[in-house]
Motif scaffolding. Structure first.
Motif, PDB file in Angstrom:
ATOM      1  N   PRO A  54      -1.556   3.584  -1.060  1.00  0.00           N
ATOM      2  CA  PRO A  54      -1.112   2.281  -1.591  1.00  0.00           C
ATOM      3  C   PRO A  54       0.264   2.423  -2.253  1.00  0.00           C
ATOM      4  O   PRO A  54       0.550   3.444  -2.886  1.00  0.00           O
ATOM      5  CB  PRO A  54      -2.191   1.954  -2.637  1.00  0.00           C
ATOM      6  N   LEU A  55       1.091   1.392  -2.106  1.00  0.00           N
ATOM      7  CA  LEU A  55       2.504   1.540  -2.495  1.00  0.00           C
ATOM      8  C   LEU A  55       2.745   1.570  -4.001  1.00  0.00           C
ATOM      9  O   LEU A  55       3.857   1.839  -4.437  1.00  0.00           O
ATOM     10  CB  LEU A  55       3.328   0.428  -1.845  1.00  0.00           C
ATOM     11  N   ARG A  56       1.714   1.309  -4.784  1.00  0.00           N
ATOM     12  CA  ARG A  56       1.889   1.417  -6.241  1.00  0.00           C
ATOM     13  C   ARG A  56       1.628   2.832  -6.726  1.00  0.00           C
ATOM     14  O   ARG A  56       1.719   3.131  -7.912  1.00  0.00           O
ATOM     15  CB  ARG A  56       0.961   0.429  -6.955  1.00  0.00           C
ATOM     16  N   LEU A  57       1.249   3.693  -5.792  1.00  0.00           N
ATOM     17  CA  LEU A  57       0.966   5.092  -6.123  1.00  0.00           C
ATOM     18  C   LEU A  57       2.043   5.960  -5.479  1.00  0.00           C
ATOM     19  O   LEU A  57       2.310   5.838  -4.293  1.00  0.00           O
ATOM     20  CB  LEU A  57      -0.420   5.455  -5.569  1.00  0.00           C
ATOM     21  N   GLY A  58       2.685   6.813  -6.280  1.00  0.00           N
ATOM     22  CA  GLY A  58       3.757   7.640  -5.738  1.00  0.00           C
ATOM     23  C   GLY A  58       3.255   8.946  -5.159  1.00  0.00           C
ATOM     24  O   GLY A  58       3.675   9.391  -4.098  1.00  0.00           O
ATOM     25  N   ALA A  59       2.349   9.574  -5.899  1.00  0.00           N
ATOM     26  CA  ALA A  59       1.852  10.885  -5.512  1.00  0.00           C
ATOM     27  C   ALA A  59       0.661  11.197  -6.400  1.00  0.00           C
ATOM     28  O   ALA A  59       0.436  10.515  -7.397  1.00  0.00           O
ATOM     29  CB  ALA A  59       2.929  11.954  -5.711  1.00  0.00           C
ATOM     30  N   TYR A  60      -0.096  12.212  -6.029  1.00  0.00           N
ATOM     31  CA  TYR A  60      -1.145  12.661  -6.942  1.00  0.00           C
ATOM     32  C   TYR A  60      -1.432  14.142  -6.774  1.00  0.00           C
ATOM     33  O   TYR A  60      -1.143  14.741  -5.741  1.00  0.00           O
ATOM     34  CB  TYR A  60      -2.425  11.825  -6.813  1.00  0.00           C
ATOM     35  N   LEU A  70       1.949  13.462  -1.541  1.00  0.00           N
ATOM     36  CA  LEU A  70       3.054  12.541  -1.760  1.00  0.00           C
ATOM     37  C   LEU A  70       2.886  11.340  -0.829  1.00  0.00           C
ATOM     38  O   LEU A  70       2.482  11.496   0.326  1.00  0.00           O
ATOM     39  CB  LEU A  70       4.377  13.268  -1.456  1.00  0.00           C
ATOM     40  N   ASN A  71       3.206  10.166  -1.347  1.00  0.00           N
ATOM     41  CA  ASN A  71       3.049   8.940  -0.569  1.00  0.00           C
ATOM     42  C   ASN A  71       4.185   8.786   0.444  1.00  0.00           C
ATOM     43  O   ASN A  71       5.283   8.335   0.118  1.00  0.00           O
ATOM     44  CB  ASN A  71       3.013   7.730  -1.516  1.00  0.00           C
ATOM     45  N   ARG A  72       3.899   9.180   1.687  1.00  0.00           N
ATOM     46  CA  ARG A  72       4.898   9.148   2.762  1.00  0.00           C
ATOM     47  C   ARG A  72       5.379   7.725   3.038  1.00  0.00           C
ATOM     48  O   ARG A  72       6.568   7.501   3.252  1.00  0.00           O
ATOM     49  CB  ARG A  72       4.266   9.751   4.009  1.00  0.00           C
ATOM     50  N   ALA A  73       4.446   6.758   2.980  1.00  0.00           N
ATOM     51  CA  ALA A  73       4.829   5.369   3.259  1.00  0.00           C
ATOM     52  C   ALA A  73       5.865   4.889   2.245  1.00  0.00           C
ATOM     53  O   ALA A  73       6.842   4.213   2.601  1.00  0.00           O
ATOM     54  CB  ALA A  73       3.593   4.474   3.215  1.00  0.00           C
ATOM     55  N   LEU A  74       5.666   5.256   0.987  1.00  0.00           N
ATOM     56  CA  LEU A  74       6.597   4.837  -0.064  1.00  0.00           C
ATOM     57  C   LEU A  74       7.963   5.507   0.120  1.00  0.00           C
ATOM     58  O   LEU A  74       9.010   4.860   0.006  1.00  0.00           O
ATOM     59  CB  LEU A  74       6.002   5.193  -1.438  1.00  0.00           C
ATOM     60  N   VAL A  75       7.952   6.799   0.421  1.00  0.00           N
ATOM     61  CA  VAL A  75       9.220   7.511   0.641  1.00  0.00           C
ATOM     62  C   VAL A  75       9.947   6.906   1.845  1.00  0.00           C
ATOM     63  O   VAL A  75      11.163   6.728   1.821  1.00  0.00           O
ATOM     64  CB  VAL A  75       8.981   9.032   0.837  1.00  0.00           C
ATOM     65  N   ASN A  76       9.211   6.559   2.888  1.00  0.00           N
ATOM     66  CA  ASN A  76       9.829   5.923   4.068  1.00  0.00           C
ATOM     67  C   ASN A  76      10.510   4.608   3.697  1.00  0.00           C
ATOM     68  O   ASN A  76      11.587   4.293   4.218  1.00  0.00           O
ATOM     69  CB  ASN A  76       8.778   5.657   5.155  1.00  0.00           C
ATOM     70  N   ILE A  77       9.890   3.842   2.796  1.00  0.00           N
ATOM     71  CA  ILE A  77      10.484   2.570   2.381  1.00  0.00           C
ATOM     72  C   ILE A  77      11.775   2.818   1.593  1.00  0.00           C
ATOM     73  O   ILE A  77      12.789   2.146   1.799  1.00  0.00           O
ATOM     74  CB  ILE A  77       9.472   1.746   1.549  1.00  0.00           C
ATOM     75  N   VAL A  78      11.741   3.830   0.728  1.00  0.00           N
ATOM     76  CA  VAL A  78      12.954   4.171  -0.025  1.00  0.00           C
ATOM     77  C   VAL A  78      14.053   4.624   0.939  1.00  0.00           C
ATOM     78  O   VAL A  78      15.218   4.249   0.799  1.00  0.00           O
ATOM     79  CB  VAL A  78      12.657   5.277  -1.077  1.00  0.00           C
ATOM     80  N   GLU A  79      13.670   5.404   1.948  1.00  0.00           N
ATOM     81  CA  GLU A  79      14.659   5.876   2.930  1.00  0.00           C
ATOM     82  C   GLU A  79      15.257   4.714   3.720  1.00  0.00           C
ATOM     83  O   GLU A  79      16.444   4.716   4.043  1.00  0.00           O
ATOM     84  CB  GLU A  79      14.004   6.878   3.896  1.00  0.00           C
ATOM     85  N   VAL A  92      12.284  11.485  -4.830  1.00  0.00           N
ATOM     86  CA  VAL A  92      11.277  12.503  -4.482  1.00  0.00           C
ATOM     87  C   VAL A  92      11.159  13.528  -5.612  1.00  0.00           C
ATOM     88  O   VAL A  92      10.053  13.929  -5.999  1.00  0.00           O
ATOM     89  CB  VAL A  92      11.649  13.188  -3.145  1.00  0.00           C
ATOM     90  N   TYR A  93      12.293  13.925  -6.166  1.00  0.00           N
ATOM     91  CA  TYR A  93      12.282  14.882  -7.282  1.00  0.00           C
ATOM     92  C   TYR A  93      11.435  14.360  -8.440  1.00  0.00           C
ATOM     93  O   TYR A  93      10.596  15.073  -8.996  1.00  0.00           O
ATOM     94  CB  TYR A  93      13.725  15.145  -7.748  1.00  0.00           C
ATOM     95  N   THR A  94      11.640  13.096  -8.800  1.00  0.00           N
ATOM     96  CA  THR A  94      10.932  12.504  -9.938  1.00  0.00           C
ATOM     97  C   THR A  94       9.421  12.505  -9.708  1.00  0.00           C
ATOM     98  O   THR A  94       8.644  12.860 -10.601  1.00  0.00           O
ATOM     99  CB  THR A  94      11.436  11.054 -10.167  1.00  0.00           C
ATOM    100  N   LEU A  95       8.997  12.146  -8.485  1.00  0.00           N
ATOM    101  CA  LEU A  95       7.563  12.126  -8.176  1.00  0.00           C
ATOM    102  C   LEU A  95       6.975  13.541  -8.175  1.00  0.00           C
ATOM    103  O   LEU A  95       5.891  13.777  -8.729  1.00  0.00           O
ATOM    104  CB  LEU A  95       7.315  11.473  -6.810  1.00  0.00           C
ATOM    105  N   LEU A  96       7.697  14.484  -7.563  1.00  0.00           N
ATOM    106  CA  LEU A  96       7.175  15.855  -7.485  1.00  0.00           C
ATOM    107  C   LEU A  96       7.154  16.521  -8.862  1.00  0.00           C
ATOM    108  O   LEU A  96       6.215  17.247  -9.199  1.00  0.00           O
ATOM    109  CB  LEU A  96       8.003  16.696  -6.497  1.00  0.00           C
TER     110      LEU A  96
END
Ligand SMILES: [Zn+2]
Length: 172
Positions: A54-60, A70-79, A92-96
């Protein structure tokens, strides 16, 4: 004076490394280096998985595992929304970094968020995008994108190969 010069060079080096990082493995090396520099802590053997969440979740990170997802769908949207490699890598740095701090034994959200900000400020400087993302939240760069209305394709989960490449030579 000396210490200011050292800090300045450190910030300059981390900024340049993040800006030029290719792929998750290289961003991960910067996550580990900045945590080592700010907190003098380190954990090796982590694994990274990419999944469409879900897009409200970055990673867990699941407690008791070596895994970060890591939420690939979210990173794809940022890209898709930004062509700036500096911004994508900062995101990506912030989430990791956030998940790495959990993996280093800090379960509390507020504590982890405060540390993400402290480490970003120390290593990238106050006026860098990474520090801004830490301060106002990584979702701030997706302002104006109707995340709730977006259809997220659900693909299979994948493992990022060679995520901890730099550590492997010590294991054999
Ligand atoms: Zn968290």
């Amino acid at each position: 004076m000396k210490s200011n010069k050292k800090d300045f060079l450190k910030v300059k080096e981390y900024r340049s490394r993040l800006e030029n990082a290719e792929g998750y493995g290289e961003v991960w090396e910067i996550v580990k280096a900045t945590v080592k520099s700010s907190l003098n802590e380190r954990r090796v053997g982590m694994m990274l998985f990419l999944d469409d969440l879900p897009l409200r979740l970055g990673a867990y990170h699941s407690l008791g595992t070596n895994n970060i997802v890591l939420n690939r769908a979210l990173v794809n949207i940022v890209e898709a929304a930004s062509k700036s490699k500096r911004l994508i890598n900062s995101f990506v740095y912030t989430l990791l970094l956030h998940e790495y701090l959990h993996a280093l034994g800090r379960p509390r959200e507020a504590h982890v968020r405060a540390l993400v900000y402290k480490i970003s400020r120390e290593c990238f400087g106050q006026n860098h995008i990474t520090t801004q993302l830490a301060e106002i939240g990584p979702w701030s760069i997706l302002k104006g994108i109707p995340l709730d209305a977006m259809d997220v394709p659900k693909r299979v989960i994948e493992i990022v190969k060679d995520f901890e490449k730099a550590d492997k030579k010590y294991i054999i």
